[in-house]
Design an enzyme around this catalytic site. Sequence first.
Site, short mmCIF file in Angstrom:
data_model
loop_
_atom_site.label_atom_id
_atom_site.label_comp_id
_atom_site.label_asym_id
_atom_site.label_seq_id
_atom_site.Cartn_x
_atom_site.Cartn_y
_atom_site.Cartn_z
N ARG A 112 -4.48 -9.48 17.74
CA ARG A 112 -3.18 -9.94 17.25
C ARG A 112 -2.32 -8.71 16.98
O ARG A 112 -2.74 -7.78 16.28
CB ARG A 112 -3.37 -10.71 15.95
N ASN A 137 -7.87 -9.44 14.10
CA ASN A 137 -6.58 -9.38 13.41
C ASN A 137 -6.68 -8.24 12.40
O ASN A 137 -7.30 -8.40 11.35
CB ASN A 137 -6.31 -10.72 12.72
N HIS A 143 5.18 -15.12 13.53
CA HIS A 143 4.32 -16.32 13.58
C HIS A 143 4.40 -17.00 14.94
O HIS A 143 4.14 -18.20 15.06
CB HIS A 143 4.71 -17.38 12.52
N GLU A 195 -4.35 -19.92 14.99
CA GLU A 195 -3.86 -18.74 15.71
C GLU A 195 -4.99 -18.03 16.46
O GLU A 195 -4.78 -17.51 17.55
CB GLU A 195 -3.18 -17.77 14.72
N ARG A 254 8.42 -13.27 -0.88
CA ARG A 254 9.59 -12.71 -0.17
C ARG A 254 10.83 -13.55 -0.41
O ARG A 254 10.75 -14.78 -0.43
CB ARG A 254 9.31 -12.64 1.34
#
Length: 398
Positions: free
Chosen positions: A91, A7, A180, A385, A241
């Site tokens: 990823r 990743n 996601h 993940e 965010r």
Amino acid sequence: MNILVINCGSSSLKFQLINAQSEELIAKGLCERIGIPGSQMTYAPKGGEKIEKAEDMPDHTAAIRLVLNALSDEKHGVVKSLDEIGAVGHRIVHGGESFAASTVINDEVMKAIEDCNDLAPLHNPANLIGINACRKLMPDTPMVGVFDTAFHQTMPERAYLYGIPYRYYEDYKVRRYGFHGTSHSYVSHRAAELLGREYEDLKMIVCHLGNGASISAVQNGKCVDTSMGLTPLEGLIMGTRSGDLDPAIIEFLCGKEEKTVHEILNVLNKESGVLGLSEGYSSDFRDLEKGYNGGEAPSIRAMNGFIYRVVKYIGAYTAVMNGVDVICFTAGIGENNSFIRKEVCAHLAYLGIGIDEEENAKRGEEVLISTKESRTKVLVIPTNEELAIARETFALVK
Ligand code: AMP
């Protein structure tokens, strides 16, 4: 077969080596401050002690070289030679409309990923650098790309189009993509397994609540809507965010604060969310929970805002699917913060949900937190993940 999962961010690189058959984690680690003075690598072989080492990493190729050296090191390594790494799973944040599934990487795929750089300028170029570095050092090892956006590609047009001139979609591919996806896919599949139900028979809402947070609606085995949009800025109130807002706010604030659009977008990405609502107190829910329990107004405001938005999306997605069978919580907050789960579910009595306080007090494990009588089930499922990426990679190369 051992699968190396990578990743790659702009200055960091997380990795895990996973045995694809036993699904056992063999080693994991992190390279930080790549290309910045003071870079360091953390490496943890399974059962061994964690090693933290200051290492010079001028670029990602240097970082991957160090990862491969660590994995095959005589003393701390977990493989005798790099031949024991059968494939690498990468990823990739944005696959645009080109990738509705994971894919084996070749030159054509690299070009298609590059074509999505515009849509994720901070992430995709870094992902590509990571792939290039691996291809250089392991030219004969197959590489697979696993996309954050792929799971959401099943959304119908009515869910992914914005109410703007259609030609913006045609000309520039402006639409909802969602992110996601690997986590939403993993958790929704696991939920069906845990309930002993067919994946295709269920209506599910997955709440991935971490520093970045998103919700998805999964109906009859397909994602039908998700809260993040063209970028990961839309949807829930997150750590830093803003999530959803009136787009006119941007011009309004540019005028008031004498800032450029770029500067205001930076505020919306990095200084907003619960951090902004708590007047800069914290983006971390552990701190906010303490503040909330201590009666501090900024933390109470931030937590209430976050919970309200989650409740609102669950209501919207229940309406979209004309019902819901199971709601899942995952990621840092979803897995660990029983208070948030309880408060969200307190607003869901209309779905026949009751929460078992004892089960809800558990953290970081797979658990059914709704009472036996609950009409809608509520599950906590730790996301994984990396394992999902390893599975996808193995499925394509075995
Ligand atoms: P993530 O981005 O998935 O790593 O999630 C980060 C968020 O999860 C932060 O707001 C943390 O406060 C929260 N979190 C992580 N671990 C815990 C924990 N053990 N207890 C409560 N919150 C946690």
